[in-house]
Write an enzyme that holds these catalytic residues in place. Structure first.
Site, PDB file in Angstrom:
ATOM      1  N   CYS A  44      18.739  83.747  30.021  1.00 39.71           N
ATOM      2  CA  CYS A  44      17.376  83.587  30.567  1.00 39.71           C
ATOM      3  C   CYS A  44      16.295  84.233  29.698  1.00 39.71           C
ATOM      4  CB  CYS A  44      17.334  84.166  31.980  1.00 39.71           C
ATOM      5  SG  CYS A  44      18.137  85.772  32.113  1.00 39.71           S
TER       6      CYS A  44
ATOM      7  N   HIS B  86      11.154  86.938  35.210  1.00 35.38           N
ATOM      8  CA  HIS B  86      11.220  87.985  34.178  1.00 35.38           C
ATOM      9  C   HIS B  86       9.890  88.101  33.418  1.00 35.38           C
ATOM     10  CE1 HIS B  86      15.431  87.989  34.859  1.00 35.38           C
ATOM     11  NE2 HIS B  86      15.878  87.538  33.719  1.00 35.38           N
TER      12      HIS B  86
ATOM     13  N   ARG C 290      16.364  96.200  33.521  1.00 35.52           N
ATOM     14  CA  ARG C 290      16.378  95.597  34.865  1.00 35.52           C
ATOM     15  C   ARG C 290      15.298  96.273  35.694  1.00 35.52           C
ATOM     16  NH1 ARG C 290      18.780  91.055  35.629  1.00 35.52           N
ATOM     17  NH2 ARG C 290      20.778  91.793  34.856  1.00 35.52           N
TER      18      ARG C 290
END
Ligand code: A2P
Length: 333
Positions: free
Chosen positions: A130, A244, A237
């Site tokens: 991703c 994101h 994270r």
């Protein structure tokens, strides 16, 4: 008229699998039969597709018979186990895990960058990580303009990339903190994620570099066909459910003025520029969640490097970062 296809989705009950099914419907992908597959735990569950309830099946040797396309999003080991079964049954596999990405016989594709690589497949096409996808969608048009030399990326990655369990953990831990109760670590992450930041995604090598960080290095090189490109960064994270953010600094062979970078990005495929910082306009996770584009803002001259641009890149990790990119690959087929 488009040829109708039989499409299997392995991991149909997961966050990405469900998003794949939603996107197949939204984009009206030509499907004659949808086959949702998961582990035996999910056999018999129902999913909704085009107003119809379809029963989830446990994946088996028979699952891929007369399937044209199999979209996999069930983790690396499941992919290793079933990809060749699907290919031997005649399907083309589009795989979301990291199992095949660096295999030289497997194209790694982001349609806005290297759609032509799809033609080289031998049954399996890999969907990149991703964080890599959103970075290369923004970097590729700038590379064509000025020649990329070095890229540094710091990621701010939502918990959705970890799976359904991580969404529950963030909710539970947040409730515990707000209710002034003890946070119990259930083992999804090494530490509490609520109201915290974890500079730790995947496992670390002996040099202290995580495999998520290596994915960005190796996958960007492969997708953009720039095997010597210098890439570095840190993956973090963050306690956000979905979408994101990335701080990206890119150094170029040629000079690239920030205004030129904005102009190039504003007409680039898959990119939306939101950049008027004086009026507090820049992309945020709440901008990108549930959307398809890669949003770019805060495009500016880097204050430390020659011929370098820094920017802020936001995209929904379940959509462009996973499911949408996979469905776009299926569309190319
Ligand atoms: P299941 O729901 O039956 O466990 P997520 O990453 O969001 O947790 O989703 C993972 C997906 O991969 C789910 O659909 C899950 O199915 C599926 N999956 C996990 N392990 C296997 C397996 N061994 N065989 C088939 N599907 C699996």
């Amino acid at each position: 008229m488009d040829k109708m296809r039989r499409v299997a989705v392995l991991g149909a009950t997961g966050l990405v699998g469900r998003e794949i099914i939603r996107i197949l419907e939204q984009r009206n992908y030509p499907i004659s039969k949808l086959i949702p597959l998961a582990s035996p735990r999910s056999a018999g569950k129902k999913i909704l597709f085009k107003g119809e309830e379809i029963t989830v099946e446990s994946v088996s040797e028979e699952s891929f018979k007369s399937t044209d396309i199999a979209l996999f999003s069930a983790g690396g080991s499941t992919s290793k186990k079933w990809a060749h079964v699907a290919v031997d049954s005649g399907a083309v596999v589009i795989d979301n895990s990291s199992a095949w990405r660096m295999d030289p016989n497997v194209p790694l594709v982001v349609p806005e960058v290297n759609s032509m690589d799809v033609a080289k497949h031998n049954g399996i096409i890999a969907n990149p990580n991703c964080s890599t996808i959103q970075a290369v969608v923004a970097l590729w048009p700038l590379h064509k303009e000025a020649g990329l030399k070095y890229v540094n990326i710091s990621t701010y990655q939502s918990v959705a990339g970890t799976g359904i369990k991580a969404i529950e953990i963030l909710k539970k831990e947040s409730e515990a903190v707000l209710g002034e109760k003890d946070v119990i670590n259930e083992g999804v992450y090494p530490h509490q994620i609520a109201f915290n930041l974890l500079p730790h995604i995947g496992t670390f090598d002996d040099d202290g570099i995580s495999d998520e960080e290596w994915k960005m290095v190796n996958e960007s090189r492969k997708i953009m066909h720039l095997p010597e490109l210098r890439v570095s960064g840190i993956t973090v994270r963050v306690p956000i459910f979905r979408c994101h953010g990335e701080s990206v600094t890119a150094q170029f062979e040629k000079e690239l003025a920030p205004q030129r970078a904005k102009d190039v990005l504003s007409i680039a495929a898959g990119v939306v520029v939101l950049d008027d910082c004086k009026n507090a306009l820049y992309p945020m996770p709440i901008t990108g969640a549930g959307e398809d584009a890669v949003y770019v803002g805060r495009i500016r001259k880097d204050t430390g490097l020659d011929n370098a641009i820094s920017m802020w890149v936001v995209s929904d990790n379940l959509r462009k970062g996973a499911a949408l990119n996979a469905v776009q690959i299926a569309e190319l087929l």
